[in-house]
Scaffold this active site. Structure first.
Site, PDB file in Angstrom:
ATOM      1  N   HIS A 351       0.925  -1.315  -0.237  1.00 22.47           N
ATOM      2  CA  HIS A 351      -0.110  -0.004   0.010  1.00 22.47           C
ATOM      3  C   HIS A 351       0.926   1.170   0.018  1.00 22.47           C
ATOM      4  CE1 HIS A 351      -4.132  -1.713   1.421  1.00 22.47           C
ATOM      5  NE2 HIS A 351      -4.063  -1.505   0.215  1.00 22.47           N
ATOM      6  N   GLU A 592      -2.678 -18.655 -18.271  1.00 26.22           N
ATOM      7  CA  GLU A 592      -1.350 -18.619 -17.312  1.00 26.22           C
ATOM      8  C   GLU A 592      -0.544 -19.870 -17.289  1.00 26.22           C
ATOM      9  OE1 GLU A 592      -3.228 -16.666 -13.668  1.00 26.22           O
ATOM     10  OE2 GLU A 592      -4.902 -17.974 -14.355  1.00 26.22           O
ATOM     11  N   ASP A 616       2.395 -14.941 -14.244  1.00 31.11           N
ATOM     12  CA  ASP A 616       2.201 -16.554 -13.851  1.00 31.11           C
ATOM     13  C   ASP A 616       2.661 -17.197 -14.857  1.00 31.11           C
ATOM     14  OD1 ASP A 616       1.433 -16.947 -11.398  1.00 31.11           O
ATOM     15  OD2 ASP A 616      -0.855 -16.674 -11.577  1.00 31.11           O
ATOM     16  N   CYS A 663      -2.892  -8.926 -19.151  1.00 32.45           N
ATOM     17  CA  CYS A 663      -3.208  -8.074 -17.866  1.00 32.45           C
ATOM     18  C   CYS A 663      -1.956  -8.071 -16.985  1.00 32.45           C
ATOM     19  CB  CYS A 663      -4.472  -8.618 -17.035  1.00 32.45           C
ATOM     20  SG  CYS A 663      -4.411 -10.339 -16.936  1.00 32.45           S
TER      21      CYS A 663
END
Length: 743
Positions: A351, A592, A616, A663
């Site tokens: 974060h 993936e 991945d 993505c």
């Protein structure tokens, strides 16, 4: 010997100096192995010598005086080979070098083991025996293991002793782009959960009230801090509030208090229970949520201990430095005084990194060997492109970074002019750019104005912060919110991707190899009630908006696709029969794993679109865990094998006229975007920080030129060669700033 190994490593790590560490090594190893001598020679490449810096068994006066020329003697041979040498009688070997000053000519048995870090020999650990002796396998493996674990401590100790701080590059992970100049201000956690002792209390009701009061104070603090940030970044604080209000966190601590534990220990154990779940996860984004839970725990503990943050003076250009910087510490710095962040903990998914990107602050996270205690007040440069920091840099380094910063400012102004413009190539081909996100509660995600929609919405976090599976209505509220924010733009929501590497505390999965185990679609198909509840919530959330796309993770077989589609159709029919005006959304699958690459054409014949998760896919193709520092350097999403896999996926989709999106991180890399455009991919999804940079390269190229560069890249033998080729191509069209100041 395992206990001896653990004890020696702990003692060395606690040593106050390099000399102390080396003394501990030689005395403890000699004792553990039963040798007559243990010595450490450290290598000085500049002086081309191996220097005896510690010994237990040779003449003490030889320490610091005996210097063996590089590549000479048995010590030099061990360093030269970077491999062990074990001899029954060293004196009979052709490489033996007699050094009378040490008195070692009295000893015959010899074992030399290199001390290696990052393929660089730091020195040699030597054991000697008075009688002829071949050291046993157990002893050899013990010393090898010990040498490997001591390398980092020796390097750090040598750095401190030799005062190597000036101009030394401190390397980590690129977390937020940009270049920052300023003064280092070191921050430390105000409260340590691990240091809280056990304590039994009798008045459990009063202790529970104390705990609830601390929660209330922290909640108010979160609200106050959140107001300092932009509306886009407040979404992060919503996630904190949800954790603060979660039954599993609050009730877990209260139950421990009711059992007689004081609030601080109850909090300690509850936080440890929650973080252990996240720590086991492979997904870096989700694993970073453990830091969020620890942060929250420290805040609450601070209130329980009636502490306040230490008063610090923040210079006009503050570079915040720490082992694990918290949002509370970041928020304490006046916004106009912040110039950058350097942390030994965290990653690009933490974060703090997300906030840094939202605030436009350069940040380097996961900086190895960060000498936090020595950096306070030092002139510091942060290179957020490469994840580097320079403490007290030399004038030449500062001058080069000042030049790069000037170029960056000019280039940033050019990128800013792209806001609101379409993402299309010079030959008019529309190439939409989408947003990756996954926060629990979002008002307006960062980058939403520039994004064509959401290309990947992760649904795992709402499941992870609860103590039971969220119901249909709870999930509906979450999905409805994100769909409403982006309507009429498309939002692609991925179904639950949990498993052995992302276990739920209330649904534990323990496997010897979770990365190849029960995860993703495999879990939910084996538990159809989980899948059906989630799909129903998604379909209901899209009523009247009709901007939903559904994405299935970790698909490896056609059977998984067919079964998933049957269940989605069943949920759709159920809702229709209940009177809901649902519509069947487009359904896609993630590519993936290598099996999906080879079946891309068949998959495209069954579903509406394909979405490639390059993170991945790269790990599976290269057999590299990028979170493992021993092999992370081998992770390269520009590797020719990865590029060939991507072209095969695009070709398979074209057979059926289906679109392909990407993505993974490669989509947000301007270099990768060029190749993906050339491969025939239809759209990209990335973090908000990458949108304008990728748009800049897309608007400067034609599809024909992108295809030429892809063909050239496919003829390269290594990822490094591909990268060099693309950087040169971007420089030729004046876009070198997209990847400066280097990769």
């Amino acid at each position: 010997m395992l206990e001896s190994l653990r004890r020696i490593v702990q003692e060395v790590n606690r040593a106050l100096s390099l000399d102390d560490a080396l003394h501990i090594i030689v005395s403890r190893v000699k004792e553990a192995v039963g040798a007559d001598v243990c010595s450490v020679y450290l290598t000085e490449p500049g002086n081309r010598e191996h220097v005896l810096l510690a010994t237990d068994g040779l003449r003490p006066e030889a320490v610091g005086q005996v210097r063996i020329p590089l590549n000479r003697g048995l010590v030099g041979w061990v360093a030269e080979k970077a491999d062990l040498v074990s001899l029954n009688d060293a004196s009979t070997h052709s490489r033996y070098l007699s050094i009378t000053e040490t008195g070692e000519n009295r000893f015959r048995g010899f074992l030399g083991v290199p001390i290696v870090q990052n393929r660089r020999v730091l020195g040699v650990l030597v054991l000697r025996q008075r009688e002829a002796r071949r050291f046993g396998d157990d002893e050899v493996t013990f010393v090898i293991t010990l040498a490997a674990q001591l390398a980092g401590a020796i390097e750090l100790g040598r750095m401190h002793q030799q005062d190597l701080m000036p101009s030394r590059v401190l390397s980590g992970m690129a977390a937020s782009p940009g270049i920052g100049f300023g003064t280092a201000v070191v921050v430390y956690p105000p409260a340590t959960l691990e240091a809280v002792p056990d304590k039994v209390i009798e008045d459990t009701a009063a202790e529970a009230d104390t705990f609830r009061a601390a929660l209330k104070d922290v909640s108010a603090e979160i609200d106050r801090i959140g107001d300092r940030f932009s509306q886009e970044d407040r979404a992060i604080f919503d996630a904190w509030r949800m954790m603060l209000e979660s039954d599993s966190l609050v009730d877990g601590a209260l139950q421990r208090i009711q059992s007689g534990s004081w609030a601080q220990a109850a909090l300690r154990d509850t936080i440890a229970e929650h973080t252990s779940v996240f720590d086991q996860m492979e997904d870096p984004y989700l694993r970073e949520r453990a830091s969020d839970v620890r942060d929250l725990g420290r805040w609450i503990l601070t209130r329980l201990q009636n502490q306040s943050a230490p008063a610090l003076v923040y210079p006009p250009k503050t570079i915040l430095v720490g082992d694990d910087i918290s949002v509370m510490q970041l928020s304490a710095v006046p916004t106009d005084s912040l110039a950058g962040i350097v942390s030994s903990g965290g990653s690009a998914s933490s974060h703090i990194a997300i906030l840094a990107r939202g605030m436009g602050l350069p940040a380097a996270m996961g900086v190895s060997d960060l000498p936090v205690s020595r950096m306070d007040g030092l002139d510091t440069i942060v290179d957020g492109y490469r994840g580097r920091a320079y403490a007290d840099p030399e004038p030449s380094i500062r001058a080069e970074y000042e030049r790069l910063a000037s170029d960056e400012q000019a280039f940033a102004a050019e990128l800013d002019a792209l806001r609101g413009l379409s993402s299309e190539t010079t030959d008019g081909f529309s190439f939409p750019l989408y947003l990756n996100t996954g926060l629990v509660s979002e008002q307006l995600p960062a980058g939403s104005d520039e994004a064509a929609g959401v290309g990947l919405y992760r649904t795992e976090l709402p499941f992870l912060v609860r103590d039971r599976f969220p119901g249909e209505s709870s999930q509906y509220n979450t999905y409805r919110r994100i769909l409403e924010i982006f309507t009429p733009r498309t939002v692609t929501i991925r179904t639950l991707d949990i498993g052995g590497d992302k276990p739920l505390s209330y649904f534990p999965i323990e496997e010897p190899n979770p990365f190849l185990g029960w995860r993703g679609i495999r879990v939910v198909l084996d538990n159809p009630q989980i899948f059906m509840t989630q799909v129903r919530a998604m379909l209901l959330a899209s009523v009247g908006l009709d901007n939903l796309q559904l994405l299935l993770p970790m698909i490896t077989t056609m059977d998984e696709i067919d079964e998933s589609l049957r269940m989605i159709r069943r949920a759709y029919n159920e809702l229709l029969s209940e009177g809901h005006a649902v519509k069947m959304p487009p359904v896609g699958v993630m590519i993936e794993v290598p099996a999906a690459v080879y079946q891309a054409e068949a998959f495209a014949g069954r579903v509406d679109f394909l979405s490639v998760g390059t993170n991945d896919l790269t790990q599976y193709l290269l057999a590299v865990d990028r979170n493992n520092p021993r092999v992370a350097a081998l992770y390269d999403d520009l590797h020719p094998a990865v590029l060939r896999a991507l072209t095969q996926v695009a070709a398979g989709a074209r057979v059926h006229g289906k679109e392909v999106s990407v993505c993974g991180e490669l989509a947000g890399d301007p270099l990768g975007a060029v190749l993906l455009l050339g491969a025939g991919v239809h759209s990209l999804s990335m973090s908000a920080a990458s949108l304008l940079r990728v748009k800049g390269v897309i608007r400067s190229l034609s599809r024909g030129r992108a295809r030429e560069l892809l063909n050239d890249a496919l003829r390269c033998d290594t990822g490094a060669a591909v990268r060099k080729l693309l950087i040169a191509a971007l420089d030729d069209i004046g876009l070198g700033g997209l990847v400066r100041p280097g990769r």
